[in-house]
Design a protein around this motif. Structure first.
Motif, PDB file in Angstrom:
ATOM      1  N   SER A  81       0.846  -1.183   0.000  1.00 37.90           N
ATOM      2  CA  SER A  81       0.000   0.000   0.000  1.00 37.90           C
ATOM      3  C   SER A  81       0.876   1.226   0.000  1.00 37.90           C
ATOM      4  O   SER A  81       1.976   1.206   0.510  1.00 37.90           O
ATOM      5  N   LEU A 100       2.021   7.687  11.328  1.00 39.29           N
ATOM      6  CA  LEU A 100       1.123   6.622  10.903  1.00 39.29           C
ATOM      7  C   LEU A 100       1.822   5.270  10.834  1.00 39.29           C
ATOM      8  O   LEU A 100       1.182   4.227  10.930  1.00 39.29           O
ATOM      9  N   PHE A 160       2.179  -0.039  10.998  1.00 33.10           N
ATOM     10  CA  PHE A 160       1.373  -0.390   9.829  1.00 33.10           C
ATOM     11  C   PHE A 160       0.696  -1.741   9.966  1.00 33.10           C
ATOM     12  O   PHE A 160      -0.296  -2.023   9.297  1.00 33.10           O
ATOM     13  N   GLN A 161       1.209  -2.618  10.852  1.00 33.21           N
ATOM     14  CA  GLN A 161       0.590  -3.930  11.011  1.00 33.21           C
ATOM     15  C   GLN A 161      -0.838  -3.846  11.535  1.00 33.21           C
ATOM     16  O   GLN A 161      -1.609  -4.789  11.398  1.00 33.21           O
ATOM     17  N   TYR A 162      -1.189  -2.691  12.110  1.00 35.16           N
ATOM     18  CA  TYR A 162      -2.519  -2.561  12.681  1.00 35.16           C
ATOM     19  C   TYR A 162      -3.585  -2.172  11.662  1.00 35.16           C
ATOM     20  O   TYR A 162      -4.774  -2.230  11.968  1.00 35.16           O
ATOM     21  N   TYR A 163      -3.170  -1.766  10.471  1.00 36.65           N
ATOM     22  CA  TYR A 163      -4.185  -1.330   9.506  1.00 36.65           C
ATOM     23  C   TYR A 163      -3.869  -1.692   8.056  1.00 36.65           C
ATOM     24  O   TYR A 163      -4.663  -1.422   7.167  1.00 36.65           O
ATOM     25  N   ILE A 164      -2.746  -2.317   7.782  1.00 32.53           N
ATOM     26  CA  ILE A 164      -2.362  -2.566   6.396  1.00 32.53           C
ATOM     27  C   ILE A 164      -3.381  -3.461   5.680  1.00 32.53           C
ATOM     28  O   ILE A 164      -3.614  -3.321   4.475  1.00 32.53           O
ATOM     29  N   GLU A 165      -4.022  -4.370   6.411  1.00 36.77           N
ATOM     30  CA  GLU A 165      -4.973  -5.276   5.764  1.00 36.77           C
ATOM     31  C   GLU A 165      -6.183  -4.536   5.198  1.00 36.77           C
ATOM     32  O   GLU A 165      -6.879  -5.063   4.332  1.00 36.77           O
ATOM     33  N   ASN A 166      -6.412  -3.316   5.664  1.00 40.99           N
ATOM     34  CA  ASN A 166      -7.523  -2.528   5.121  1.00 40.99           C
ATOM     35  C   ASN A 166      -7.289  -2.123   3.673  1.00 40.99           C
ATOM     36  O   ASN A 166      -8.226  -1.722   2.981  1.00 40.99           O
ATOM     37  N   ASP A 226      -8.083  -5.386  -0.154  1.00 43.83           N
ATOM     38  CA  ASP A 226      -9.365  -6.008  -0.476  1.00 43.83           C
ATOM     39  C   ASP A 226      -9.307  -6.851  -1.738  1.00 43.83           C
ATOM     40  O   ASP A 226      -9.960  -7.893  -1.842  1.00 43.83           O
ATOM     41  N   GLU A 241       5.837  -6.626  10.283  1.00 43.34           N
ATOM     42  CA  GLU A 241       6.097  -5.672  11.351  1.00 43.34           C
ATOM     43  C   GLU A 241       7.572  -5.729  11.720  1.00 43.34           C
ATOM     44  O   GLU A 241       8.274  -6.690  11.400  1.00 43.34           O
TER      45      GLU A 241
END
Length: 702
Positions: free
Chosen positions: A22, A176, A202-208, A211, A222
């Motif tokens: 991303s 971020l 970034f490990q807390y939101y990269i999967e967003n 899709d 991480e």
């Protein structure tokens, strides 16, 4: 890190690609801030072998660390900012370590505060060093002296500052992508310490952002790192320092059953897993005696762990515990001679355990699919490798304007049982006022950290160590108090490069026949049957335009080649990028704001073209790619413009640094690779680098 074996290319590219999934994630290297140093610290310099870039109050032939911290796109990371200097390439193949002057990233040596470390760059390309403590570093690009060893490419030697004796401070970083805390305290009148710890976010939101991807994370990428130093100032001329440093990177993905990766290589079922970790503790004693003798003596313990898995059955786990004793002495014999000498001992306990059904691969092979494995290899062992190095050099002032430094490095190890006596010679002749002529020569060798190719199960127990000869020559001229230029040419000759055995077709073997299969598997998986050359010319100009301006321009032209002696094929090396241009400038807009830009141009990445795909004889669902000549196609040229603005806000009891960056300002779609769709590789798509990205960061100094 001393890894057990060379990961197939799919691991090198795909695991690295986790960090570019991303745009926000890919800006991780731009998310810290600077300006925690005193004015004295800011004049610390980065000494470069090919060129030196400058600081405010230092000669034009030097560069202040503070200025490298503010290079747009480097994220206040001077080790990452070396990309803006001549001869350095960070491959668009998503490798996190630099290739310098035609050598492989694996040919480099990394030292922090006089002692070795496991690795120095995270998978996102940022370094493990906290910018609050970076003092300076040396990039020894070629022909370096005998005080450095076990490197045929370059040496990156970084120093962090000593803890302050006159202040306590706490600094909190947050962005971020990364968060960190830094604590510094005085303990007594002559003792102080600091400690920093950072982790990725970034490990807390990269999967967003994933899709539409045809894989999922089994371990979200991480990283973590920490660094600490406790110093006892015994006297003004003597320090005893205890230091710790460590880092961890990990990630894992599982491909969908109908993903292109699995259709093209069924061996990838089960996904990829990767984890790297190290920690080191060391004690360094440095002292200046009344006689002029100086010494630095360090002892350290380094623990490294590395593990990866490919598919369902391929795995490897490595643990290395190594113990290092390093010393360096200097003594001025008289006005004309300064004698420098040193000794280094290393004992490495290497434990490995793994199983692989994969072909032997090297960095030149475009097709390294797990499904092409012809045998299952299992192995474990605990070799102990002892190595020693002894060096001596004489800094000889032949005349008031000519300094000649001859030296020699003698070394031996008990694993390859090779002994080396390697001469070095460096010269600097100021043949007229403000003009200098420089030259250097040296012989070098390396026992690669990728130790797996040397093990009897996974590689070749009889491998030799790769070697290199370095030559360089240069001329520099300080035209004025605010203008310096330098031109330098270099040549490297590389021997005994490790390569994988050729494909069965080269020998005429048909692996469907048991006799041919047995004969092929009996061949050494790796040999020293490759060599290479690298040559180039670099131009550098450094200008202080006004009191408010500084900047530099570098341009390099080079050519790097390799030759496979088994197949007799000659080809350009993966990191061959003939033309590289860097322009960096910074302007003090007013007392609050600084603005700057960096523009980089480089020749496109080399690739091996895919000609077609042929249906497998035994499996109609599988297609085998047919490639053209190695590295015979070049992608379009790569260029982009990064800009940055900095401001410091001062409050009654604390300060806050703020910066904003725009990366790839004019939105260049830089092609860095090609991907192919379907089992039959029927459709090619361009893989492009980062689009235009806006990022910012803040740092609170309490």
């Amino acid at each position: 890190m001393e890894r057990l074996m060379s990961a197939p290319r799919i691991l090198q590219t795909t695991v690295g690609s986790l960090l570019l999934l991303s745009p926000l994630f890919a800006t991780a290297e731009t998310q810290t801030s600077t300006d925690t140093q005193t004015s004295a610290e800011k004049t610390a310099t980065v000494e470069l072998d090919s060129v030196k870039v400058q600081g405010d109050d230092t000669p034009l032939a030097e560069i202040s660390t503070d200025k490298l911290l503010r290079v747009p796109g480097s994220g206040n990371d001077p080790l990452r900012a070396i990309e803006s200097l001549p001869g350095v390439v960070f491959s668009s193949g998503r490798r996190s370590e630099p290739a310098v002057r035609g050598s492989s990233p694996e040919d480099n040596a990394y030292i922090i505060d006089f002692l070795p470390v496991g690795y120095i760059f995270h998978q996102d390309g940022s370094s493990i060093l906290n910018d609050n403590v970076v003092k300076d570093f040396k990039l020894e690009a070629a022909a370096f002296g005998p005080e450095y060893n076990n490197a045929t490419g370059a040496v990156i030697d970084a120093d962090s500052r000593l803890p302050y004796q006159d202040r306590d401070q706490t600094i909190i970083d947050f962005s971020l992508l990364k968060a960190g805390i830094f604590v510094e305290n005085q303990v007594t009148d002559n003792q102080a310490f600091y400690f920093s710890a950072r982790q990725s976010l970034f490990q807390y939101y990269i999967e967003n952002f994933l899709d539409d991807e045809d894989f999922k994370f089994t371990q979200v990428p991480e990283f973590y790192d920490y660094q600490g130093k406790y110093t006892w100032r015994i006297s003004n001329n003597e320090n005893l320092t205890f230091q710790v440093i460590g880092a961890q990177d990990k990630g894992g993905i599982l491909f969908d059953e109908d993903s292109d990766e699995v259709l093209q290589d069924p061996g990838l079922k089960g996904g990829l897993r990767y984890k790297a970790f190290f920690n080191t503790q060391g004690l360094v004693w440095d002292k200046l005696y009344d006689s002029g003798l100086t010494h630095k003596i360090g002892f350290s313990q380094l623990e490294e762990k590395f593990g990866f898995g490919i598919g369902q059955e391929n795995r490897i786990d490595v643990k290395v515990n190594s113990y290092h004793l390093r010393s360096q002495f200097s003594y001025p014999i008289n006005f004309d001679h300064e004698l420098q000498w040193g000794l280094q001992l290393k004992e490495a306990h290497i434990g490995y355990n793994g199983q692989f059904n994969a072909p032997a691969c090297d960095e030149f092979d475009p097709d390294c699919r797990i499904v092409d494995g012809s045998e299952t290899i299992k192995g474990k062992g605990k070799p102990i490798v002892t190595t020693w190095y002894a060096s001596v050099a004489d800094v000889w002032s032949v005349t008031p304007t000519w300094t000649l430094t001859p030296g020699v490095l003698v070394s031996s190890d008990d694993y390859t049982k090779q002994d080396f006596t390697e001469p070095k010679l460096n010269s600097r002749w100021e043949f007229r006022e403000n003009w200098a002529f420089t030259s250097g020569y040296g012989q070098y060798h390396i026992l690669p950290d990728n130790f797996g190719s040397y093990t009897p199960e996974f590689g070749n127990r009889n491998l030799k160590q790769p070697t290199a000869d370095h030559y360089e020559i240069g001329i520099e001229n300080e035209l004025a108090d605010d203008l310096l230029w330098k031109v330098e040419a270099y040549y490297k000759n590389l021997d005994d490069i490790i390569i994988a055995r050729p494909d069965p077709d080269f020998y005429g073997y048909d692996l469907s026949k048991e006799a041919d299969k047995a004969a092929y598997n009996a061949l050494p998986r790796y040999t020293n049957d490759a060599d290479g050359t690298a040559w180039g010319m670099e131009f550098f100009i450094n200008k202080n335009l006004t009191d408010k301006w500084y900047g530099w321009l570098s341009a390099a032209y080079s050519r790097t080649e390799r030759k496979d002696q088994l197949t007799n094929k000659e080809f350009r090396y993966n990191y061959d990028q003939p033309v590289i241009i860097n322009m960096v400038a910074n302007y003090q807009y007013n007392k609050h704001w600084q603005i700057g830009f960096k523009w980089r141009y480089q020749s496109g990445q080399l690739i091996t073209p895919l000609l077609r795909a042929e249906q497998d004889k035994n499996d109609p669902k599988l297609y085998n790619p047919v490639y053209g000549e190695t590295n015979s196609q070049r992608l379009p040229a790569y260029h982009k413009l990064d800009v940055r603005a900095d401001r410091t806000f001062v409050f009654k009891t604390w300060e806050m640094d703020f910066y904003a960056e725009i990366l790839n300002l004019y939105g260049r779609s830089n092609v860095v690779d090609y991907e192919y769709e379907g089992a039959d590789y029927s459709n090619r798509e361009e893989v492009t680098d980062l689009p235009t990205i806006v990022s910012f960061g803040i740092k609170a100094k309490l």
